[in-house]
Design a protein around this motif. Structure first.
Motif, PDB file in Angstrom:
ATOM      1  N   LEU A 116      29.835  48.342  39.895  1.00  0.00           N
ATOM      2  CA  LEU A 116      30.679  49.047  38.925  1.00  0.00           C
ATOM      3  C   LEU A 116      30.919  50.491  39.346  1.00  0.00           C
ATOM      4  CD1 LEU A 116      32.076  48.614  36.194  1.00  0.00           C
ATOM      5  CD2 LEU A 116      29.980  49.410  35.088  1.00  0.00           C
ATOM      6  N   SER A 117      29.870  51.172  39.767  1.00  0.00           N
ATOM      7  CA  SER A 117      30.038  52.560  40.207  1.00  0.00           C
ATOM      8  C   SER A 117      30.818  52.645  41.510  1.00  0.00           C
ATOM      9  CB  SER A 117      28.666  53.220  40.373  1.00  0.00           C
ATOM     10  OG  SER A 117      27.868  52.497  41.297  1.00  0.00           O
ATOM     11  N   GLY A 118      30.504  51.762  42.472  1.00  0.00           N
ATOM     12  CA  GLY A 118      31.244  51.775  43.736  1.00  0.00           C
ATOM     13  C   GLY A 118      32.695  51.373  43.574  1.00  0.00           C
ATOM     14  N   GLY A 119      32.965  50.359  42.750  1.00  0.00           N
ATOM     15  CA  GLY A 119      34.349  49.938  42.518  1.00  0.00           C
ATOM     16  C   GLY A 119      35.166  51.007  41.825  1.00  0.00           C
ATOM     17  N   TYR A 120      34.550  51.746  40.894  1.00  0.00           N
ATOM     18  CA  TYR A 120      35.281  52.833  40.218  1.00  0.00           C
ATOM     19  C   TYR A 120      35.624  53.948  41.196  1.00  0.00           C
ATOM     20  CZ  TYR A 120      36.448  56.383  36.758  1.00  0.00           C
ATOM     21  OH  TYR A 120      37.091  57.338  36.022  1.00  0.00           O
ATOM     22  N   ALA A 121      34.689  54.267  42.091  1.00  0.00           N
ATOM     23  CA  ALA A 121      34.957  55.313  43.076  1.00  0.00           C
ATOM     24  C   ALA A 121      36.111  54.920  43.995  1.00  0.00           C
ATOM     25  CB  ALA A 121      33.692  55.584  43.892  1.00  0.00           C
ATOM     26  N   LEU A 122      36.143  53.663  44.425  1.00  0.00           N
ATOM     27  CA  LEU A 122      37.223  53.219  45.307  1.00  0.00           C
ATOM     28  C   LEU A 122      38.563  53.142  44.583  1.00  0.00           C
ATOM     29  CD1 LEU A 122      35.467  50.387  47.357  1.00  0.00           C
ATOM     30  CD2 LEU A 122      36.108  52.660  48.152  1.00  0.00           C
ATOM     31  N   ALA A 123      38.534  52.833  43.298  1.00  0.00           N
ATOM     32  CA  ALA A 123      39.777  52.655  42.561  1.00  0.00           C
ATOM     33  C   ALA A 123      40.376  53.963  42.070  1.00  0.00           C
ATOM     34  CB  ALA A 123      39.537  51.725  41.368  1.00  0.00           C
ATOM     35  N   SER A 180      31.398  42.057  45.525  1.00  0.00           N
ATOM     36  CA  SER A 180      31.400  42.513  44.133  1.00  0.00           C
ATOM     37  C   SER A 180      32.148  43.835  43.987  1.00  0.00           C
ATOM     38  CB  SER A 180      29.961  42.655  43.635  1.00  0.00           C
ATOM     39  OG  SER A 180      29.265  41.428  43.714  1.00  0.00           O
ATOM     40  N   ILE A 181      31.936  44.760  44.920  1.00  0.00           N
ATOM     41  CA  ILE A 181      32.630  46.048  44.861  1.00  0.00           C
ATOM     42  C   ILE A 181      34.132  45.861  45.022  1.00  0.00           C
ATOM     43  CG2 ILE A 181      32.947  48.240  46.082  1.00  0.00           C
ATOM     44  CD1 ILE A 181      29.983  48.277  46.657  1.00  0.00           C
ATOM     45  N   ILE A 182      34.539  44.986  45.926  1.00  0.00           N
ATOM     46  CA  ILE A 182      35.964  44.730  46.128  1.00  0.00           C
ATOM     47  C   ILE A 182      36.595  44.146  44.872  1.00  0.00           C
ATOM     48  CG2 ILE A 182      37.615  43.331  47.435  1.00  0.00           C
ATOM     49  CD1 ILE A 182      35.751  43.621  49.848  1.00  0.00           C
ATOM     50  N   LEU A 183      35.919  43.203  44.232  1.00  0.00           N
ATOM     51  CA  LEU A 183      36.448  42.588  43.018  1.00  0.00           C
ATOM     52  C   LEU A 183      36.548  43.605  41.876  1.00  0.00           C
ATOM     53  CD1 LEU A 183      34.656  39.114  42.994  1.00  0.00           C
ATOM     54  CD2 LEU A 183      37.067  39.551  43.379  1.00  0.00           C
ATOM     55  N   ILE A 184      35.486  44.374  41.666  1.00  0.00           N
ATOM     56  CA  ILE A 184      35.508  45.361  40.586  1.00  0.00           C
ATOM     57  C   ILE A 184      36.561  46.433  40.848  1.00  0.00           C
ATOM     58  CG2 ILE A 184      34.175  47.189  39.468  1.00  0.00           C
ATOM     59  CD1 ILE A 184      33.407  44.478  38.496  1.00  0.00           C
ATOM     60  N   GLY A 221      35.905  40.858  34.580  1.00  0.00           N
ATOM     61  CA  GLY A 221      35.459  41.170  35.930  1.00  0.00           C
ATOM     62  C   GLY A 221      33.957  41.269  36.040  1.00  0.00           C
ATOM     63  N   LEU A 222      33.328  41.891  35.053  1.00  0.00           N
ATOM     64  CA  LEU A 222      31.872  42.009  35.073  1.00  0.00           C
ATOM     65  C   LEU A 222      31.199  40.643  34.936  1.00  0.00           C
ATOM     66  CD1 LEU A 222      31.374  45.169  32.827  1.00  0.00           C
ATOM     67  CD2 LEU A 222      31.345  45.036  35.317  1.00  0.00           C
ATOM     68  N   GLY A 295      38.463  36.826  35.651  1.00  0.00           N
ATOM     69  CA  GLY A 295      37.902  37.940  36.412  1.00  0.00           C
ATOM     70  C   GLY A 295      38.214  37.868  37.882  1.00  0.00           C
ATOM     71  N   PHE A 296      38.061  36.683  38.495  1.00  0.00           N
ATOM     72  CA  PHE A 296      38.336  36.564  39.922  1.00  0.00           C
ATOM     73  C   PHE A 296      39.815  36.736  40.233  1.00  0.00           C
ATOM     74  CE2 PHE A 296      34.157  34.355  40.484  1.00  0.00           C
ATOM     75  CZ  PHE A 296      33.691  35.185  41.478  1.00  0.00           C
ATOM     76  N   SER A 297      40.687  36.195  39.387  1.00  0.00           N
ATOM     77  CA  SER A 297      42.122  36.309  39.647  1.00  0.00           C
ATOM     78  C   SER A 297      42.612  37.744  39.438  1.00  0.00           C
ATOM     79  CB  SER A 297      42.908  35.365  38.727  1.00  0.00           C
ATOM     80  OG  SER A 297      42.666  35.673  37.360  1.00  0.00           O
ATOM     81  N   ALA A 298      42.076  38.443  38.422  1.00  0.00           N
ATOM     82  CA  ALA A 298      42.494  39.812  38.174  1.00  0.00           C
ATOM     83  C   ALA A 298      41.929  40.774  39.190  1.00  0.00           C
ATOM     84  CB  ALA A 298      42.074  40.249  36.755  1.00  0.00           C
ATOM     85  N   GLY A 299      40.726  40.503  39.692  1.00  0.00           N
ATOM     86  CA  GLY A 299      40.130  41.402  40.673  1.00  0.00           C
ATOM     87  C   GLY A 299      40.633  41.204  42.070  1.00  0.00           C
ATOM     88  N   ALA A 300      41.376  40.134  42.300  1.00  0.00           N
ATOM     89  CA  ALA A 300      41.847  39.832  43.651  1.00  0.00           C
ATOM     90  C   ALA A 300      43.191  40.469  43.946  1.00  0.00           C
ATOM     91  CB  ALA A 300      41.956  38.320  43.848  1.00  0.00           C
ATOM     92  N   VAL A 301      43.895  40.987  42.931  1.00  0.00           N
ATOM     93  CA  VAL A 301      45.218  41.579  43.138  1.00  0.00           C
ATOM     94  C   VAL A 301      45.229  42.979  42.571  1.00  0.00           C
ATOM     95  CG1 VAL A 301      46.391  39.354  43.128  1.00  0.00           C
ATOM     96  CG2 VAL A 301      46.065  40.568  40.983  1.00  0.00           C
ATOM     97  N   LYS A 302      46.160  43.755  43.059  1.00  0.00           N
ATOM     98  CA  LYS A 302      46.326  45.132  42.569  1.00  0.00           C
ATOM     99  C   LYS A 302      47.458  45.166  41.589  1.00  0.00           C
ATOM    100  CE  LYS A 302      47.400  49.833  44.049  1.00  0.00           C
ATOM    101  NZ  LYS A 302      47.699  50.707  45.169  1.00  0.00           N
ATOM    102  N   GLY A 303      47.205  45.744  40.397  1.00  0.00           N
ATOM    103  CA  GLY A 303      48.231  45.800  39.385  1.00  0.00           C
ATOM    104  C   GLY A 303      49.174  46.961  39.581  1.00  0.00           C
TER     105      GLY A 303
END
Length: 303
Positions: A116-123, A180-184, A221-222, A295-303
């Motif tokens: 969660l923390s790593g995914g937020y930093a990347l996003a 997990s980081i990529i998905l989040i 996603g979580l 969760g998997f479908s939403a985390g796999a694409v960029k909105g």
């Protein structure tokens, strides 16, 4: 006016209106019509064959687990619980089940928090090595876990963590984090930044805005990341085999391996152990199936 009245009474749509339909909507309707034209047997027959090949091994395992020793019946009748009692008490499966549950839950919590923390930093942040870090995460998925056994063993040995469930939790978490980081990260990108900005204007800090605005939207996603981490750590055999040597520290996959002897195999006990190992996974997926797919479908694409 006459043409307009004729169109009103006949219900026809002008050519300009039909041509103004969005291309994506037109393609979607075309796919729906093509799907409706397919005979139903061409869909149900392959699905039925696939379902048969999927369920037959589970039925065979359940059959060996509940029928008496020496029986050759293809139906689970008469049923017996001797195999379950044997593996649960005599083969210490109660201890194995408890250890697997500890490893699975701890891996779930650790993986979710760090991802969660790593995914937020990347996003949400742009930094110099962001693209290189993402590339490293993707490349790490191609490294087999067996290649890391020796260095991990040396690290845990120096930290005096051999024969500790914590070593398995750390190893499982490390190997679950890249995906997990990529998905989040992909899921957070679908949450508009304007929602957080509105919370900042109202006086919220970044952390409070994240907890109040973004975190509730990340539930699918979580759940997807947490369930994937739990199931993988529950079923993983290699790390528990290498880092845990004492019987009271072993997990269910290692415990199932102890039921296979050098000269003989107790099929009833092995099948009963397999049923016990499958029950938590089936329960998890039965309750979170909808959230998992979302969760998997939403985390796999960029909105």
């Amino acid at each position: 006016m006459t043409a307009a009245l004729a169109e009103k009474h006949t219900g026809t749509v002008p050519e300009t209106v039909r041509n103004s339909e969005p291309p994506t909507e037109h393609r979607r309707r075309g796919r729906e019509r093509a799907f409706d034209d397919v005979p139903r047997w061409q869909i149900y027959v392959p699905l039925g064959i696939y379902l048969l090949f999927t369920l037959v091994p589970f039925y065979w395992m359940f059959l060996f687990a509940v029928r008496p020793t020496g029986s050759t019946s293809l139906l689970p009748w008469p049923m017996t619980g001797e195999h379950f009692s044997k593996v649960w008490t005599e083969r210490s499966f109660a201890v194995f089940f408890q250890n697997s549950m500890i490893v699975g839950v701890c891996t779930l919590v650790a993986t979710t928090l760090v991802a969660l923390s790593g995914g937020y930093a990347l996003a949400r942040f742009d930094f110099r090595i962001k693209n290189g870090f993402m590339l490293a995460l993707l490349c790490s998925q191609f490294i087999p876990g067996a290649l890391m056994l020796v260095p991990l063993f040396e690290i845990f040995k120096n930290l005096q963590m051999i024969n500790s469930l914590g070593s398995v939790v750390i190893a499982e978490t490390v190997f679950q984090l890249p995906l997990s980081i990529i998905l989040i990260s992909g899921f957070i990108k679908n949450v508009p930044v304007s929602l957080e900005e509105a919370a900042w204007v109202d006086g919220c800090s970044r952390f409070r805005a994240f907890c109040a605005v973004v975190l509730p939207l990340l539930r699918p996603g979580l759940i997807a990341v947490g369930s994937f981490a739990f199931v993988h750590s529950w079923n993983h055999f290699l790390f528990a085999l290498m880092f845990l040597s004492e019987q009271d520290k072993q997990t269910i996959p290692v415990g199932l391996n102890t039921l296979i002897g050098a000269d003989s195999v107790d099929l009833g006990a092995l099948a009963a152990g397999g049923v016990i190992a499958a029950i938590p996974v089936v329960i998890v997926f039965a309750f979170i199936q909808k959230w998992l797919i979302t969760g998997f479908s939403a985390g796999a694409v960029k909105g």
